[in-house]
Enzyme design. Structure first.
Site, mmCIF file in Angstrom:
data_model
loop_
_atom_site.group_PDB
_atom_site.id
_atom_site.type_symbol
_atom_site.label_atom_id
_atom_site.label_comp_id
_atom_site.label_asym_id
_atom_site.label_seq_id
_atom_site.Cartn_x
_atom_site.Cartn_y
_atom_site.Cartn_z
ATOM 1 N N ALA B 356 0.854 -1.189 0.000
ATOM 2 C CA ALA B 356 0.000 0.000 0.000
ATOM 3 C C ALA B 356 0.890 1.239 0.000
ATOM 4 C CB ALA B 356 -0.932 -0.002 1.201
ATOM 5 N N CYS B 357 1.649 1.396 1.066
ATOM 6 C CA CYS B 357 2.603 2.497 1.115
ATOM 7 C C CYS B 357 3.974 1.911 1.361
ATOM 8 C CB CYS B 357 2.267 3.446 2.256
ATOM 9 S SG CYS B 357 0.843 4.449 1.923
ATOM 10 N N ILE B 358 4.954 2.524 0.816
ATOM 11 C CA ILE B 358 6.316 2.027 1.021
ATOM 12 C C ILE B 358 7.231 3.225 1.191
ATOM 13 C CG2 ILE B 358 6.663 1.802 -1.489
ATOM 14 C CD1 ILE B 358 8.454 -0.652 -0.794
ATOM 15 N N LEU B 359 8.104 3.120 2.169
ATOM 16 C CA LEU B 359 8.940 4.286 2.472
ATOM 17 C C LEU B 359 10.262 3.858 3.099
ATOM 18 C CD1 LEU B 359 9.207 7.454 2.985
ATOM 19 C CD2 LEU B 359 8.411 6.937 5.277
ATOM 20 N N THR B 360 11.323 4.407 2.593
ATOM 21 C CA THR B 360 12.592 4.378 3.310
ATOM 22 C C THR B 360 12.713 5.746 3.955
ATOM 23 O OG1 THR B 360 13.505 3.032 1.550
ATOM 24 C CG2 THR B 360 15.047 3.954 3.125
ATOM 25 N N GLN B 365 17.929 7.044 2.987
ATOM 26 C CA GLN B 365 17.719 6.868 1.556
ATOM 27 C C GLN B 365 19.032 6.820 0.781
ATOM 28 O OE1 GLN B 365 14.869 9.831 0.360
ATOM 29 N NE2 GLN B 365 13.174 8.744 1.340
ATOM 30 N N ARG B 366 18.923 6.315 -0.408
ATOM 31 C CA ARG B 366 20.059 6.141 -1.332
ATOM 32 C C ARG B 366 21.114 5.215 -0.788
ATOM 33 N NH1 ARG B 366 20.979 12.281 -3.252
ATOM 34 N NH2 ARG B 366 18.859 12.659 -3.907
ATOM 35 N N GLY B 368 20.280 1.759 -0.782
ATOM 36 C CA GLY B 368 19.873 0.435 -1.259
ATOM 37 C C GLY B 368 18.804 -0.228 -0.410
ATOM 38 N N GLU B 391 0.366 -0.381 -4.838
ATOM 39 C CA GLU B 391 -0.843 0.416 -5.020
ATOM 40 C C GLU B 391 -0.505 1.718 -5.740
ATOM 41 O OE1 GLU B 391 -3.291 0.511 -1.454
ATOM 42 O OE2 GLU B 391 -3.968 2.513 -1.987
ATOM 43 N N SER B 395 4.635 7.496 -6.202
ATOM 44 C CA SER B 395 5.292 8.797 -6.186
ATOM 45 C C SER B 395 6.428 8.750 -7.202
ATOM 46 C CB SER B 395 5.841 9.088 -4.802
ATOM 47 O OG SER B 395 6.899 8.212 -4.531
#
Lengths: 567, 502
Positions: B356-360, B365-366, B368, B391, B395
């Site tokens: 549904a939502c995915i976040l680092t 970030q950057r 891997g 979903e 972004s």
């Protein structure tokens, strides 16, 4: 998913996702100058919102990637994002090294609320207040931070309970007296000492906040019209999926809820009873202790005063001691010998350690008695019958009442006499009971002896059953404990005696002696066979065992016994 | 994200834009002016104005830049030597709306609700066709009980129905964000007429004065979490009290939030949580994954959602977290398990979404981690014997992340020496939907038509790219998810739990 077909030189076929497509390298493909083949493949959406797809940085990166895919040389591009920098706070202080990783994967179900302690955390205002407050107090009555937070948290929680809409309808701040009435176990006594002073501080703070909660809270829906559009309102409840209403379902649900209620109630009752029992037990222990102490005191006094006389008082005093309380209710506890008593309990208790209670009848005993009565009645009648028929020979062809079979004295298990040890039984958990041909083929297969493990038949009194237990000792030694195995002494197996039994008619079925030479080839083979069988049977045995036991019992008990006697 | 830029409005008829010179005094919300950004002038729209110590600050959104680059700028960065675009004036339909006001306010409320639903419906069907919102038949009831996390249905103004948006300039008092926010909180009174608003929504699509607009401005200045200070990217409905805080402190383990360092320090002294409050389902030398049930760990999951909303534009916190499972990736050390990223997943997705939502988290970030998260999400799908897809909408960063992952997986698969392949098998082996495979191949220009048949071409560029990546991995070390270390069975939810809100 239709491919647009342009009316060019040839029609292209649709792309089928199921079809096997050759995988080629670039040099194996003819270069298409216009490369419009891809136009015939349905264009797949990127999945990014249309308005965002045009964004400058995304376009830059995508075209760079596209250039890279078609062989161009492009430097790596990133979409710029706001910064994340190292914090100035000292991490080590805030997050001590408490974590040790368990060997297995973590399983965890406590909630945040369980883990964060008192939810109220002091603000800098609170710290300043507490500091000045403690300065005014003497060293012995200092309010700790925890107590302070505990108190404030209590005020906050209570205020929220009493004035859930404080933010909306602006009621006056709750008075201290109102809080005082609500003090419960969540507020420790030590914190209560400062309640009044902390209240004043809380009130001031609260007023500064416009009598709103001091812990910032999320905005949840309040069924106001503005809820819908307010971006701060979050985590709304979802509408429960509607279930079609039918009378049947209604009834079902009611039934379920009723059952749940009774279940819960009985559980609660049970807990209450357990609690009551434990209280009684505690009282009893206290009583015992008191008795003991007083008795010691009496002894002391007697010794002091030099009274040598019989311990009559002591005896009198002691007599009710072992008996009085409902110890039988708690068999586990009852073994604790009453302190202060000499060797006497032996007289009053049965050898197995239980107290002799003449007025207590056990159901088992009663049952056994009844069974015995029935059995003896049947036996008696059998004997009578036989006596009548003594000397008579029934020559009737197919008599209505067939001549009685010889009575089976003990219809259950016949004791096994062995001259040496029995083969190792397999682990009891894998086979409750196992049917094993005890001896060689010379015996009638019908009468093969059985060795039983695990659940014994209920109809045989416990004491009479041979019992075995296998356990593994140090160094992997396997030990067999046994109980109640009648072991024939060697001299008892006289050849002649054996011989005599052999031909002593039907009774030989009851007590058989199996002379066994364990070194005999036959026997070794037999044992090997058992081992193998055991392995094979383990699987089957599980399913069959029960049947085997039943069959066995039936055949052994014969049809003469009324079923009730069989238990 | 509301379609403010006329030029970008799909199907929009170009409306003559009123332009002219402006002074600081005449700048107002909705004006588009050129603002200096990284040494160049870019057209930007003023979303909010705040005055502190007599120095006005302007919150601007740069056209064609992602919202996360919106920022407060001082007056001197606005180029007043060039003409600005004035917001389009309101059509003279206000009177009509006002007369409507008396008729049936409740009815139009319903209409509003229906409309927002119909929009949701449209999004669900994900067809690019432009839906005419005035068509009443379209207003069917969407499955509100079903979990939708990725949709910003809050922004009801985000309607594209063919007509051009006309940002109104009525009642354009220069509201300070904080004032507006406070107003939204304390005085929910109908300062502007609701019916008028709804009418505007129906006819245009922009609700400048709507409280929703508040969410277009970031509400948190900065957050402190673990070893990092992070600048939020988007609005998140943290308690309204935090708009004044310079920094919001977030506990790395329980994700609780504090507006003051004293409070936070006190909290840290008491908090005993050391890892996400759920079961560890995966562990290797590098990371652990925890599975958290939204219903059982409501507080924690809400905290997580609030946090991630700071960095996800399209996430909605409209509904509660119950129908979701959260898979949280952590790195470990003696301090505990540090949350690096997560993805949420519907307990039961009608559309077959596996994420549904995915976040680092930005501070990680950057590095891997995103690829590991994606890889893990597909591993779960494979375990479930399902094909999954994230979903939508994605972004920008999400699209790039997924594309990179898909490319790597598919190219690796095709380079194992096979001479033929079909798209469905590739999808099945990777847990990817056919559409995603198709998308990837197409995007990489790998699907071609050769000698009267379609072929998959491993282009030199793709191979070179993969080789380069492999060389890089050799130096830096390759992080992968090892399927054998996943101890997990797909959770099963009964019909009862489905009915009773999970």
């Amino acid at each position: 998913m239709t491919a647009r077909v342009t009316g060019q030189r040839f029609r292209q076929r649709k792309l089928s996702t199921k079809q096997m497509l050759p995988v080629l390298r670039e040099n194996e493909v003819e270069k298409l100058p216009d490369d419009d083949a891809s136009r015939h493949i349905p264009k797949v959406e990127t999945g990014v919102e249309k308005q965002e797809e045009v964004e400058h940085h995304l376009q830059a990166v995508m075209s760079a990637a596209h250039a890279a895919a078609s062989g161009g040389k492009v430097s790596q591009l990133y979409i710029p994002t706001p910064d994340a920098v190292a914090s100035k706070l000292n991490y080590e202080d805030l997050y001590p090294k408490h974590f040790t990783q368990p060997a297995t994967y973590i399983r965890f179900s406590s909630t945040v609320e369980d883990m964060i302690g008192c939810p109220y955390c002091m603000t800098s205002d609170d710290v300043a207040f507490l500091k000045s407050f403690n300065q005014k107090k003497s060293k012995s009555v200092q309010c700790s931070e925890d107590e302070f937070e505990e108190m404030l948290n209590f005020f906050e929680v209570q205020a929220d309970l009493k004035q859930p809409f404080a933010a909306v309808d602006n009621p006056p701040v709750i008075s201290y007296e109102e809080f005082e009435a609500e003090f419960d176990e969540t507020v420790s006594d030590s914190a209560r000492r400062f309640a009044k002073d902390i209240y004043n501080h809380w009130k001031n703070q609260r007023l500064m906040h416009g009598n709103r909660p001091m812990i910032p809270t999320l905005k949840f829906e309040k069924n106001l019209e503005t809820d819908e559009a307010d971006p701060y309102v979050c985590f709304r409840r979802r509408e429960v999926r509607q279930v079609r209403k039918t009378r049947g379902r209604d009834a079902q649900v009611t039934e379920k809820i009723k059952k749940l209620r009774t279940d819960l109630e009985s559980a609660r009752f049970l807990m209450a009873e357990v609690k009551r029992r434990e209280i009684v037990t505690r009282q009893q222990l206290a009583m015992d202790r008191q008795i003991f102490e007083q008795r010691t005191a009496v002894k002391e006094i007697k010794r002091k005063l030099g009274i040598k006389g019989d311990d009559e008082e002591l005896l009198i005093n002691q007599k009710p001691a072992p008996k009085p309380k409902p110890k039988v209710d708690v068999p586990g506890v009852s073994q604790r010998g009453v302190p202060g008593l000499g060797p006497k309990p032996n007289q009053l208790a049965r050898p197995d350690g239980r107290l002799l209670d003449s007025d207590l009848h056990y159901l088992e005993e009663q049952k056994a008695k009844r069974a015995e009565a029935i059995e003896s009645f049947v036996e008696e009648n059998l004997h009578k019958h036989q006596k009548w028929n003594v000397g008579w020979h029934d020559a009737t062809w197919r008599p209505i009442t067939p001549p009685l079979e010889q009575p089976v004295a003990k219809p259950e298990f016949r004791p096994v006499f062995t001259s040496s040890q029995l083969p190792t039984p397999p682990a009891s958990e894998s086979s409750e009971a196992m049917e094993v041909d005890q001896t060689s083929k010379e015996l009638e297969p019908r009468r093969s002896t059985r060795i039983r493990y695990g659940t014994p038949p209920e109809e045989v009194p416990l004491e009479a059953q041979p019992r075995f237990r296998r356990r593994t000792g140090r160094g992997g030694r396997v030990m067999i404990d046994r109980r109640g195995v009648k072991r024939a002494r060697l001299d008892a197996i006289d050849e002649r005696v054996a011989d005599r039994y052999k031909y002593s008619g039907d009774s030989s079925e009851d007590e058989q002696i199996y002379p066994v030479d364990w070194t005999e080839n036959l026997h070794i083979r037999y044992r090997i066979m058992i081992e193998r069988q055991g392995e094979k049977q383990q699987a089957q045995a599980q399913a069959q065992n029960r049947r085997v036991i039943e069959n066995h019992n039936r055949s052994a008990s014969g049809h003469l016994l009324p079923p009730s006697a069989g238990g | 994200m509301a379609p403010r830029e006329n030029s970008n409005e799909p199907g929009g008829t170009p409306v003559p834009v009123e332009t002219g010179m402006a002074t600081l005094a005449t700048l107002r919300i909705g004006v588009k002016a050129f603002v200096e950004k990284d040494g160049e002038k870019r057209k930007a729209e003023i979303l909010s104005i705040a005055t502190r110590n007599r120095n006005p600050k302007y919150y601007v959104h740069y056209e064609e830049f992602n919202k996360r680059l919106d920022e407060w700028v001082a007056a001197d960065r606005i180029d007043l030597t060039r003409e600005v675009e004035w917001p389009a004036p309101e059509k003279p339909e206000k009177k009509k709306a006002a007369t409507n006001q008396k008729s049936a306010p409740s009815k139009s409320d319903q209409k509003n609700l229906k409309r927002s639903r119909s929009k949701l419906d449209k999004e669900l069907s994900a067809t690019p066709e432009s839906t005419n919102l005035n068509l009443p038949g379209k207003a069917s009831r969407p499955p509100r009980a079903g979990g939708k996390e990725n949709k910003d249905i809050l922004i009801t103004s985000e309607v594209t129905d063919g007509s051009t948006p006309k940002p109104d300039d009525e009642e354009m008092d220069l509201v300070d964000v904080q004032d507006a926010a406070a107003a939204a909180k304390a005085a929910p009174s109908e300062r502007y007429d609701r019916d008028v608003e709804i009418e505007k929504l129906r006819t245009s699509g922009s609700m400048t004065q709507n409280q929703t607009e508040i969410s277009r401005v970031r509400n948190l200045e900065k957050i402190q979490m673990g070893k990092f200070e992070v600048e939020p990217w988007y609005f998140s409905p943290y308690p309204i009290d935090f708009v004044d805080s310079e920094m919001v402190y977030i506990c790395e383990f329980c994700l609780n939030y504090y507006g003051e360092v004293t409070e936070f320090t006190r909290h840290r002294a008491k908090c005993t949580l050391l890892h996400p409050p759920g079961n560890e389902i995966y562990r290797d030398d590098y990371v652990s994954f925890f599975e958290i049930d939204g219903r059982r760990q409501r507080t924690w999951c809400r905290n997580l959602c609030l946090l991630s909303k700071l960095f996800l534009d399209h996430k909605t916190l409209y509904y509660d977290v119950d129908p979701f499972l959260f898979y949280c990736m952590c790195t470990r050390d003696e301090h505990g398990c540090h949350l690096v990223g997560y993805f949420s997943k519907e307990k039961e997705s009608a559309e077959g979404y596996n994420v549904a939502c995915i976040l680092t988290l930005p501070q990680y970030q950057r590095k891997g981690f995103g690829k590991l998260l994606i890889d893990f999400s597909y591993l779960l799908s494979k375990r479930e014997n399902k094909l999954g897809s994230p979903e939508k909408p994605l972004s920008d960063l999400g699209l790039l992340g997924y594309r990179a992952y898909w490319q790597e997986v598919i190219v690796d698969m095709l380079m194992d020496g096979r001479v033929e392949a079909n798209i469905e098998d590739i999808g099945a082996a990777a847990g990817m939907t056919t559409n995603d495979v198709l998308h990837t191949l197409q995007n990489l220009n790998m699907l071609r038509y050769n000698k009267n048949q379609h072929v998959i071409v491993l282009t030199d560029a793709v191979i070179a790219q993969r080789e380069k990546q492999k060389a890089k991995e050799k130096i830096k070390g390759r992080r992968t998810i090892d399927p054998d270390r996943l101890i997990w069975k797909p959770p099963v939810f009964s019909a009862a739990s489905r009915t009773w809100n999970w």
